[in-house]
Write an enzyme that holds these catalytic residues in place. Structure first.
Site, PDB file in Angstrom:
ATOM      1  CE  LYS A   1       4.450   2.611   9.226  1.00 43.73           C
ATOM      2  NZ  LYS A   1       3.922   4.021   9.203  1.00 43.73           N
TER       3      LYS A   1
ATOM      4  CB  VAL B   1      -8.957   3.428   6.451  1.00 48.21           C
ATOM      5  CG1 VAL B   1      -9.755   4.460   6.375  1.00 48.21           C
ATOM      6  CG2 VAL B   1      -8.811   2.981   8.156  1.00 48.21           C
TER       7      VAL B   1
ATOM      8  CG  LEU C   1      -2.023  -1.167   1.178  1.00 47.44           C
ATOM      9  CD1 LEU C   1      -2.646  -0.789   2.659  1.00 47.44           C
ATOM     10  CD2 LEU C   1      -2.959  -1.049   0.140  1.00 47.44           C
ATOM     11  N   GLY C   2       1.882   1.222   0.685  1.00 49.31           N
ATOM     12  CA  GLY C   2       2.930   2.624   0.709  1.00 49.31           C
ATOM     13  C   GLY C   2       4.026   2.243   1.581  1.00 49.31           C
TER      14      GLY C   2
ATOM     15  CB  VAL D   1       1.406   0.201   4.932  1.00 48.11           C
ATOM     16  CG1 VAL D   1       0.129  -0.336   5.578  1.00 48.11           C
ATOM     17  CG2 VAL D   1       2.022   1.130   5.970  1.00 48.11           C
TER      18      VAL D   1
ATOM     19  CG  ASP E   1       4.055  11.776  11.741  1.00 50.44           C
ATOM     20  OD1 ASP E   1       4.318  12.951  11.469  1.00 50.44           O
ATOM     21  OD2 ASP E   1       4.308  10.819  10.954  1.00 50.44           O
TER      22      ASP E   1
ATOM     23  CG  ASN F   1      -0.189   9.800   9.609  1.00 51.29           C
ATOM     24  OD1 ASN F   1      -0.196   8.626   8.970  1.00 51.29           O
ATOM     25  ND2 ASN F   1       0.820  10.075  10.421  1.00 51.29           N
TER      26      ASN F   1
ATOM     27  N   GLY G   1       7.207   4.547   3.769  1.00 56.20           N
ATOM     28  CA  GLY G   1       7.569   5.621   4.403  1.00 56.20           C
ATOM     29  C   GLY G   1       8.942   5.521   5.257  1.00 56.20           C
TER      30      GLY G   1
ATOM     31  CE  LYS H   1       2.982  11.843   8.159  1.00 57.64           C
ATOM     32  NZ  LYS H   1       4.298  11.392   7.706  1.00 57.64           N
TER      33      LYS H   1
END
Length: 969
Positions: free
Chosen positions: A50, A101, A27-28, A35, A143, A148, A30, A145
């Site tokens: 994650k 989500v 999914l991503g 994740v 965090d 998130n 960082g 932002k």
């Protein structure tokens, strides 16, 4: 985790199973980890998993991560993405399993210019609610932002990555760089820089200890960006961003987006305060302010345009990677940096003095004069006059923001909620940027907003700040006193009014307000002296309206003291003055007080006449809310006459009028009185819910006097139903309220109510103690009415305890205090005769009991249904034991029928027992046994101790005579 999919999926992970989670796709990725979407093979649901990077070789970090993950997994909130599971892979890499989500991040919505101002504030409000839950569990996000915060396909807000950014691994850096230790600060495991540069708090940027207020700074930055379309801070490097975070206050967001209201400016800049102690202290507090600001905003509006982001201000950059890159760049010389800072400081200072706000000057002297007159009317409690003067001020100068705010306050006091809201909206339109006002003007607007919102504690706090800045202004202390008074902090209110009159010994309003509080407290001597001083000052000023107000409150004071002749004299003079000056609201208020005076005197016909006069005049002048008040007084007068059906109709009419005019407080007051009338009509199941609806409204608005009235009826309703514990709970709440305000009479009334609930349960010793406590208070106040009722109730308890001499003394004192020209108190005399009849019956003096019971019946008539039932019970038993068994049985049957119609459970139990005893004496042992066993079941269910014992005794004797020896035993 948020639905953004990469097309560079590492084949090594896809298809693998970790614990019972099968990896499906990436999914991503960082700085903290990667994740994946996965499937929970146990529960068959999709999850996000994650894996944390870099730190897997650090056993200290892994142990801390697992401890923190355990805490985070306890969070359960609709706006927080749930953590389902956590653990380590076989090779020791930590992982978290979270709710998957799907939706768009807040950053994506901002980039697409997809949000209106209302929706943006709503989203931040949801984030605040999520943070409030986490902070209460001891968890700081660190965090916050845009990436998130996800808005799901259904529009629900979800906050991601709670507690993940707890620690980062040190990167190599130049130990000789002076900025390295300050900005990175990674020499301890706790003192680390975590987060994303644009949303770092000052304490995060310096590696200092952080708490929940650091999250609120980040939330302020997020709010700023969401409502303005651009970040609060900018820069081409983390050093530039960090310098702004540490030293520069951003301009109000309304400078960027004119849609932003002054209140939103205030909330945003407060959240972005450099010092944690100057920010919001809790997320709940910030969320409350956001909700209030949103409540006066239109749900429709222009979409917020996304402005171009400065170079280096993207959402995806982590603090660590940006800081590390910045530290590797060539450094500016110290001299150049110092010179630049000094130049900026000089320019900023010049700009500050050039742009420094000046107090607003109204367009005309007349506008200022009407504003001051209206504000003084407000301080004196003359809200209608205040509204008229302030309407004139705003008509002369529509840009006079403080006049509009004070007008909103006056409308709110008059229960014109929509008009008050419109005036506050006008204020926000006039001053969308509060920084254009002086500090004092800002404080006054904040205080008035708090008053209109019924947040009197906050209003008092703000007026205290104003008083600190203007310690020599008497009127500020009156404003402060009014806030304390409305918050039921009466001693602080008196202290504030005292300060006002000390500063200005000719300030009549200060003395008048102090007298009103003394009247509430029942301190007649202090009330009289302050009223006299106010009267002298108003006389010297030739202020007829002020003199009328003093006479009105003298009438209230005399009424409370039972000095009805003096009350009539004062109120008649007030009526004449208000008619002479043409002051419509004063005339109506005086007429309504005359109605209440007649009500207290037991003169319902006169009470109705005065209230009808007030009603007709109010309707003629279009003063609908005062007309609704008059209807309520008319209904109460019908209640006094025991004409509950006409009272019901009048209260329904008041309710309709209040609803039509959107007068929410009067609507609730009408529900309260209508519910009480329905209870008197034996329709408790209809009336009690109405009272409970009113109670909910008054609690939300913190209307303590009305809360107490509601609790009286709630307790009565539960008592009628036989729900004695619920009744006691309501009365205990009433007592607590009274103790908080320190009003002696209210405390005494609450003690008496609790005693009555205990007496209904036949817990006579406990009831007697409560009645004693109430008696002490009423005697100290010299309140004859309350003494009469209190001693009557004590006499009823004392004879049941066998203390006949004390009971007679109490009844004699009740009789003496009721023997005054007050028809309402004279109702006590019927009940005194009833209690003496019960004493005669208890002592076996049956002829005397018959005579006194009949006297009580004659005196009670139809106006005292409870006393009528009790008198019939006593008469029936006396007839039975005197030998007239057939007549006694008929009287007891009649009493039971009346008790069941009335619906008060205590009286039904008493009537059942009386009928069982009459049946037993007349030889109908089977009927007596049946009736007694029914009474047993009822008495046990309602916790009536004495009735339970008496019912078992009658059942046993009747069983013995029917031959049921086992049952008898």
């Amino acid at each position: 985790m948020g639905g953004r999919k990469s097309f560079c999926e590492p084949l090594a992970m896809i298809g693998q199973t970790v614990s019972h989670y099968r990896i499906l796709s990436k999914l991503g990725e960082g700085g903290m980890g990667t994740v994946y979407a996965a499937e929970d093979s146990h529960l068959g649901r999709r999850v996000a998993i994650k894996f944390l990077n870099a730190a897997s070789s650090d056993h200290h970090y892994r142990a801390r991560f697992l401890r923190e993950a355990r805490a985070i997994s306890s969070l359960s909130h609709p706006y927080i993405a749930t953590v389902y599971d956590y653990g380590e892979t076989e090779d020791g890499k930590p992982f978290l399993v979270m709710e998957l989500v799907k939706g768009e991040t807040l950053g994506e919505l901002l980039d697409a210019s997809a949000l209106t101002l209302w929706r943006a504030v709503e989203i931040i409000e949801c984030v605040a609610a999520a943070l409030s839950e986490a902070h209460q569990q001891g968890i700081v996000h660190r965090d916050i932002k845009p990436s998130n915060v996800i808005i799901t396909d259904r529009g629900q807000v979800k906050v991601l990555d709670f507690g993940l950014a707890k620690r980062i691994v040190e990167e190599d850096h130049d130990e000789t760089d002076p900025n390295a230790r300050t900005l990175l600060a990674t020499h301890t495991r706790d003192g680390v820089v975590v987060g994303t540069p644009l949303y770092l708090s000052p304490e995060q940027a310096t590696g200092a200890q952080v708490d929940g207020r650091s999250d609120l700074f980040a939330l302020g930055a997020l709010l700023y960006e969401s409502i303005s379309g651009k970040p609060a801070f900018s820069g081409s490097s983390v050093i530039e961003i960090g310098a702004q975070v540490l030293h520069i206050d951003p301009p109000p967001p309304s400078d960027v987006n004119p849609q932003v209201t002054a209140e939103l400016d205030r909330i945003t800049l407060k959240a972005l305060a450099k010092k944690p102690q100057e920010r919001y202290q809790t997320a709940e507090e910030m969320g409350t302010d956001l909700a209030a600001a949103r409540s006066v905003m239109s749900t429709n509006g222009q979409r917020i345009e996304r402005l171009a982001l400065p170079r280096g201000a993207g959402h995806r950059t982590s603090a660590l990677t940006t800081i590390s890159a910045s530290l590797r760049k060539p450094r500016i010389s110290l001299f150049t940096l110092v010179a630049a800072v000094l130049a900026i400081a000089l320019i900023a200072s010049a700009l500050y003095w050039w742009k420094k706000p000046r107090p607003y000057k109204p367009a005309s002297d007349d506008a200022q004069r009407y504003y001051e007159t209206g504000t003084n009317f407000l301080r004196g409690g003359a809200y209608y006059q205040a509204s008229k003067s302030l309407e004139k001020a705003t008509s002369l100068d529509d840009k006079f923001a403080l006049a509009h705010a004070r007008l909103a306050e006056a409308y709110n006091e008059l229960d014109y909620a929509d008009k008050a809201k419109d005036e506050l909206l006008r204020v926000n339109t006039l001053v969308p940027n509060r920084s254009t006002l002086t500090e004092l003007e800002q404080l006054y607007l904040d205080a008035i907003n708090a008053v209109v919102a019924n947040d009197f504690a906050k209003a008092a706090e703000i007026y205290n700040h104003i008083a600190e800045q203007t310690p020599d202004k008497a009127d500020v202390y009156v404003d402060l006193g009014r806030a304390y008074e409305r918050n039921d902090e009466v001693d602080k209110a008196i202290s504030s009014y005292g300060k006002a009159t000390t500063l200005d010994s000719h300030y009549a309003t200060g003395f008048l307000r102090a007298s009103i509080v003394y009247i509430r407290k029942g301190e007649a001597q202090s009330a009289t002296s302050t009223l006299n001083r106010a009267a002298e000052l108003y006389e010297d000023l030739s202020n007829i309206e002020g003199r009328t107000e003093v006479l009105y409150w003298r009438g209230v004071l005399f009424t409370n003291q039972g000095q009805y002749a003096d009350a009539h004299l004062a109120l008649d003079q007030a009526l004449n003055l208000s008619t002479m000056t043409g002051n419509e609201s004063q005339r109506i208020n005086v007429l309504l007080q005359l109605s209440r005076l007649s009500y207290n005197e037991g003169e319902p016909a006169k009470a109705i006449d005065h209230a009808n006069e007030a009603l007709n005049f109010a309707e003629q002048k279009g003063l609908n809310n005062l007309a609704a008040n008059a209807l309520i007084d008319i209904g109460n007068a019908f209640n006094l006459k025991s004409e509950y059906e006409p009272a019901e109709k009048i209260f329904r009419r008041a309710l309709e009028l209040a609803q039509r005019n959107k007068a929410r407080r009067l609507e609730a007051l009408s529900r309260l009185n209508l519910g009480g009338a329905l209870m008197q009509l034996f329709r408790t199941d209809e009336g009690l819910p109405l009272v409970e609806q009113a109670l909910e409204f008054f609690r939300q608005g913190n209307y303590r006097k009305q809360i107490s009235q509601c609790l009286t009826y709630v307790g009565r309703g539960h008592r009628y139903r036989g729900e004695y514990q619920a009744a006691s709970d309501a009365y205990q709440q009433k007592l607590q309220l009274a103790q908080e305000t320190g009003e002696k009479k209210a405390i005494g009334n609450a003690q008496g109510d609790i005693a009555t609930a205990l007496a209904s349960q036949q817990r006579y010793p406990e009831a007697q103690q409560k009645y004693d406590a109430a008696a002490t208070i009423f005697k100290s106040l010299g309140d004859k009415r309350s003494i009469a009722y209190n001693r009557l109730n004590q006499g009823n308890v004392l004879w049941r305890l066998g203390r006949y001499d004390e009971a007679e003394a109490a009844l004699s004192e009740a009789e003496a205090n009721a023997n005054v020209p007050d028809k309402q108190i004279k109702a006590v005399l019927a009940e005194v005769e009833l209690r003496r009849a019960q004493i005669e019956l208890s002592q076996g003096h049956f002829p005397e009991a018959i005579t006194r019971s009949r006297n009580a019946l004659a005196q009670a008539g139809s106006s005292l249904p409870d006393a009528t039932v009790a008198a019939k019970i006593t008469l029936g038993l006396a007839q039975t034991f005197a030998g007239d068994k057939a007549a006694g049985r008929r009287t007891c049957e009649d009493a039971l029928k009346d008790a069941q119609q009335e619906g008060e459970q205590y009286l039904i139990s008493e009537a059942m027992l009386a009928l069982a005893a009459a049946l037993e004496e007349s030889g109908d042992h089977a009927g007596a046994l049946k009736q007694a066993l029914i009474a047993v079941e009822r008495a046990e269910r309602f916790g009536e101790q004495e009735s339970t014992w008496r019912a078992w005794l009658i059942a046993a004797r009747s069983g013995l005579r029917t031959g049921d020896k086992d049952g008898t035993r």
